[in-house]
Design a protein around this motif. Sequence first.
Motif, PDB file in Angstrom:
ATOM      1  N   GLY A  18       0.827  -1.207   0.000  1.00 47.12           N
ATOM      2  CA  GLY A  18       0.000   0.000   0.000  1.00 47.12           C
ATOM      3  C   GLY A  18       0.855   1.248   0.000  1.00 47.12           C
ATOM      4  O   GLY A  18       2.075   1.194   0.164  1.00 47.12           O
ATOM      5  N   SER A  20       0.486   5.672   1.091  1.00 42.83           N
ATOM      6  CA  SER A  20      -0.322   6.650   1.803  1.00 42.83           C
ATOM      7  C   SER A  20       0.167   8.051   1.475  1.00 42.83           C
ATOM      8  O   SER A  20       1.364   8.285   1.310  1.00 42.83           O
ATOM      9  CB  SER A  20      -0.219   6.403   3.310  1.00 42.83           C
ATOM     10  OG  SER A  20      -1.005   7.316   4.007  1.00 42.83           O
ATOM     11  N   ASN A  46     -11.621   2.150  -4.591  1.00 44.93           N
ATOM     12  CA  ASN A  46     -11.485   3.600  -4.399  1.00 44.93           C
ATOM     13  C   ASN A  46     -12.748   4.393  -4.743  1.00 44.93           C
ATOM     14  O   ASN A  46     -12.698   5.601  -4.890  1.00 44.93           O
ATOM     15  CB  ASN A  46     -10.300   4.140  -5.192  1.00 44.93           C
ATOM     16  CG  ASN A  46      -9.738   5.399  -4.581  1.00 44.93           C
ATOM     17  OD1 ASN A  46      -9.902   5.644  -3.391  1.00 44.93           O
ATOM     18  ND2 ASN A  46      -9.089   6.203  -5.382  1.00 44.93           N
ATOM     19  N   CYS A  78      -3.949   3.676   0.079  1.00 43.14           N
ATOM     20  CA  CYS A  78      -4.431   2.755  -0.950  1.00 43.14           C
ATOM     21  C   CYS A  78      -3.774   1.395  -0.793  1.00 43.14           C
ATOM     22  O   CYS A  78      -2.567   1.300  -0.590  1.00 43.14           O
ATOM     23  CB  CYS A  78      -4.117   3.300  -2.338  1.00 43.14           C
ATOM     24  SG  CYS A  78      -4.971   4.827  -2.709  1.00 43.14           S
ATOM     25  N   SER A  83      -9.278   1.185  -0.322  1.00 41.32           N
ATOM     26  CA  SER A  83      -8.547   2.341   0.194  1.00 41.32           C
ATOM     27  C   SER A  83      -9.258   2.868   1.431  1.00 41.32           C
ATOM     28  O   SER A  83     -10.471   2.705   1.585  1.00 41.32           O
ATOM     29  CB  SER A  83      -8.438   3.444  -0.864  1.00 41.32           C
ATOM     30  OG  SER A  83      -9.719   3.907  -1.215  1.00 41.32           O
TER      31      SER A  83
END
Length: 92
Positions: A18, A20, A46, A78, A83
Amino acid sequence: MRKIIAITLILALLALVGCSTTLPVNATSNPVGTKVGESTGMYLFNCIPLFGADSGIQKAAKNGNIKNISTVDQRVTCYFLWSNVTTVVTGE
């Protein structure tokens, strides 16, 4: 059998990967306050809200008991399929 194990491991690793970022959304002329409110929502791909996601400014201000908003930031994390969106509001 090895292909199935390899594909499963790859998908498991992708689910853990992921990134951020935090973005400024808005700032007002009000002085920066001491109160902070946050609201978080989880979204599939998302865009599809999950579990009644509400990551709005009004919800964040209510959670922080803020009447006069100073700044609004948004933190987006995400992952592979979903997300997390967190709205952070400061003020008094």
